[in-house]
Design a protein around this motif. Sequence first.
Motif, PDB file in Angstrom:
ATOM      1  N   ALA A  49       0.849  -1.193   0.000  1.00  0.00           N
ATOM      2  CA  ALA A  49       0.000   0.000   0.000  1.00  0.00           C
ATOM      3  C   ALA A  49       0.881   1.237   0.000  1.00  0.00           C
ATOM      4  N   THR A  50       0.416   2.276  -0.678  1.00  0.00           N
ATOM      5  CA  THR A  50       1.174   3.518  -0.723  1.00  0.00           C
ATOM      6  C   THR A  50       0.241   4.709  -0.527  1.00  0.00           C
ATOM      7  N   ILE A  51       0.840   5.817  -0.110  1.00  0.00           N
ATOM      8  CA  ILE A  51       0.096   7.058   0.047  1.00  0.00           C
ATOM      9  C   ILE A  51       0.994   8.196  -0.394  1.00  0.00           C
ATOM     10  N   ILE A  52       0.430   9.150  -1.133  1.00  0.00           N
ATOM     11  CA  ILE A  52       1.235  10.265  -1.608  1.00  0.00           C
ATOM     12  C   ILE A  52       0.801  11.560  -0.929  1.00  0.00           C
ATOM     13  N   SER A  53       1.455  12.654  -1.288  1.00  0.00           N
ATOM     14  CA  SER A  53       1.284  13.895  -0.548  1.00  0.00           C
ATOM     15  C   SER A  53      -0.153  14.401  -0.544  1.00  0.00           C
ATOM     16  N   ASP A  54      -0.912  14.125  -1.610  1.00  0.00           N
ATOM     17  CA  ASP A  54      -2.291  14.622  -1.628  1.00  0.00           C
ATOM     18  C   ASP A  54      -3.262  13.673  -0.925  1.00  0.00           C
ATOM     19  N   GLY A  55      -2.726  12.601  -0.341  1.00  0.00           N
ATOM     20  CA  GLY A  55      -3.548  11.654   0.395  1.00  0.00           C
ATOM     21  C   GLY A  55      -4.066  10.493  -0.430  1.00  0.00           C
ATOM     22  N   SER A  56      -3.784  10.483  -1.714  1.00  0.00           N
ATOM     23  CA  SER A  56      -4.237   9.380  -2.553  1.00  0.00           C
ATOM     24  C   SER A  56      -3.532   8.088  -2.150  1.00  0.00           C
ATOM     25  N   THR A  57      -4.274   7.018  -2.193  1.00  0.00           N
ATOM     26  CA  THR A  57      -3.720   5.730  -1.792  1.00  0.00           C
ATOM     27  C   THR A  57      -3.819   4.719  -2.935  1.00  0.00           C
ATOM     28  N   LYS A  58      -2.969   3.711  -2.832  1.00  0.00           N
ATOM     29  CA  LYS A  58      -2.982   2.630  -3.820  1.00  0.00           C
ATOM     30  C   LYS A  58      -2.677   1.344  -3.082  1.00  0.00           C
ATOM     31  N   TYR A  59      -3.391   0.278  -3.438  1.00  0.00           N
ATOM     32  CA  TYR A  59      -3.232  -0.998  -2.757  1.00  0.00           C
ATOM     33  C   TYR A  59      -2.961  -2.118  -3.754  1.00  0.00           C
ATOM     34  N   ALA A  60      -2.219  -3.098  -3.276  1.00  0.00           N
ATOM     35  CA  ALA A  60      -2.080  -4.322  -4.042  1.00  0.00           C
ATOM     36  C   ALA A  60      -3.427  -5.038  -4.037  1.00  0.00           C
ATOM     37  N   ASP A  61      -3.738  -5.724  -5.123  1.00  0.00           N
ATOM     38  CA  ASP A  61      -5.028  -6.417  -5.211  1.00  0.00           C
ATOM     39  C   ASP A  61      -5.219  -7.413  -4.070  1.00  0.00           C
ATOM     40  N   SER A  62      -4.146  -8.015  -3.621  1.00  0.00           N
ATOM     41  CA  SER A  62      -4.225  -9.055  -2.597  1.00  0.00           C
ATOM     42  C   SER A  62      -4.650  -8.533  -1.230  1.00  0.00           C
ATOM     43  N   ALA A  96       8.696   2.473   3.559  1.00  0.00           N
ATOM     44  CA  ALA A  96       9.619   3.101   2.621  1.00  0.00           C
ATOM     45  C   ALA A  96       9.136   4.495   2.275  1.00  0.00           C
ATOM     46  N   ALA A  97      10.075   5.339   1.833  1.00  0.00           N
ATOM     47  CA  ALA A  97       9.742   6.724   1.501  1.00  0.00           C
ATOM     48  C   ALA A  97      10.524   7.174   0.286  1.00  0.00           C
ATOM     49  N   ALA A  98       9.936   8.135  -0.423  1.00  0.00           N
ATOM     50  CA  ALA A  98      10.597   8.706  -1.594  1.00  0.00           C
ATOM     51  C   ALA A  98      10.088  10.114  -1.820  1.00  0.00           C
ATOM     52  N   TYR A  99      10.918  10.965  -2.393  1.00  0.00           N
ATOM     53  CA  TYR A  99      10.487  12.309  -2.748  1.00  0.00           C
ATOM     54  C   TYR A  99       9.738  12.299  -4.066  1.00  0.00           C
ATOM     55  N   ILE A 100      10.117  11.396  -4.928  1.00  0.00           N
ATOM     56  CA  ILE A 100       9.448  11.229  -6.217  1.00  0.00           C
ATOM     57  C   ILE A 100       9.162   9.747  -6.388  1.00  0.00           C
ATOM     58  N   CYS A 101       7.936   9.387  -6.743  1.00  0.00           N
ATOM     59  CA  CYS A 101       7.595   7.973  -6.859  1.00  0.00           C
ATOM     60  C   CYS A 101       6.782   7.731  -8.120  1.00  0.00           C
ATOM     61  N   PRO A 102       7.445   7.567  -9.234  1.00  0.00           N
ATOM     62  CA  PRO A 102       6.735   7.379 -10.500  1.00  0.00           C
ATOM     63  C   PRO A 102       5.938   6.092 -10.582  1.00  0.00           C
ATOM     64  N   SER A 103       6.373   5.084  -9.858  1.00  0.00           N
ATOM     65  CA  SER A 103       5.660   3.811  -9.861  1.00  0.00           C
ATOM     66  C   SER A 103       5.416   3.417  -8.415  1.00  0.00           C
ATOM     67  N   LEU A 104       4.199   3.660  -7.946  1.00  0.00           N
ATOM     68  CA  LEU A 104       3.946   3.660  -6.505  1.00  0.00           C
ATOM     69  C   LEU A 104       4.229   2.331  -5.812  1.00  0.00           C
ATOM     70  N   LEU A 105       3.873   1.230  -6.423  1.00  0.00           N
ATOM     71  CA  LEU A 105       4.008  -0.056  -5.739  1.00  0.00           C
ATOM     72  C   LEU A 105       5.297  -0.790  -6.117  1.00  0.00           C
ATOM     73  N   TRP A 106       6.164  -0.125  -6.835  1.00  0.00           N
ATOM     74  CA  TRP A 106       7.424  -0.752  -7.218  1.00  0.00           C
ATOM     75  C   TRP A 106       8.504  -0.403  -6.202  1.00  0.00           C
ATOM     76  N   PRO A 111      14.039   5.085  -2.180  1.00  0.00           N
ATOM     77  CA  PRO A 111      15.424   5.007  -1.714  1.00  0.00           C
ATOM     78  C   PRO A 111      15.587   4.877  -0.195  1.00  0.00           C
ATOM     79  N   TYR A 112      14.537   5.176   0.547  1.00  0.00           N
ATOM     80  CA  TYR A 112      14.645   5.164   2.017  1.00  0.00           C
ATOM     81  C   TYR A 112      13.785   4.044   2.592  1.00  0.00           C
ATOM     82  N   TRP A 113      14.404   3.244   3.476  1.00  0.00           N
ATOM     83  CA  TRP A 113      13.739   2.057   4.010  1.00  0.00           C
ATOM     84  C   TRP A 113      13.970   1.940   5.516  1.00  0.00           C
ATOM     85  N   GLY A 114      12.967   1.387   6.184  1.00  0.00           N
ATOM     86  CA  GLY A 114      13.138   1.032   7.582  1.00  0.00           C
ATOM     87  C   GLY A 114      13.753  -0.348   7.681  1.00  0.00           C
ATOM     88  N   GLN A 115      13.903  -0.828   8.921  1.00  0.00           N
ATOM     89  CA  GLN A 115      14.571  -2.106   9.157  1.00  0.00           C
ATOM     90  C   GLN A 115      13.617  -3.286   9.043  1.00  0.00           C
TER      91      GLN A 115
END
Length: 123
Positions: A49-62, A96-106, A111-115
Motif C-alpha cells: 500500500a502507498t500514500i502520496i502527498s495529496d492523500g491518494s492511496t494505492k493498494y495491491a489487489d491481494s 519506505a519513503a521517496a520524494y518522487i515515486c513514479p511507480s507507486l508499488l514498485w 530510496p529510504y527504508w526502515g529495518q
Amino acid sequence: QVQLVESGGGSVQAGGSLRLSCAASGNTVSSICMGWFRQAPGKQREGVATIISDGSTKYADSVKGRFTISRDNAKNTLYLQMNSLKPEDTSMYYCAAAYICPSLLWPGSYPYWGQGTQVTVSS
C-alpha cells in the motif's frame, strides 16, 4: 534524508488484526510518497500500500478491502491497519519513503527504508 522506524509486528491467528506503525524523521510524512512493502523468505519484495502527498492511496489487489494505509501528520507517522489477516500475509513488512515515486508499488522507486517488522499469521 529520511529515517524510518517500524513497529507493531507480531504473531496473530488467521482472521485477526494488527496495526503497523512507521515513525519518520528528517522529513514530514505529508510531503513525500510513503509505502508499505513486504518480503517473504525466497520471494521478491512486493508493494502492499502507498500514500502520496495529496492523500491518494494505492493498494495491491491481494490486500484491497482488508488493509488500510494512513498517516498522522502531527505525529509524523505512517500506519498500516491490517484486518482479516491470512497465512499468506506472513512476511517481513517494510516502510519506505521517496520524494518522487513514479511507480507507486514498485520497491525500486523508494530510496529510504526502515529495518522491517515481522508479521506472522497462523492458520
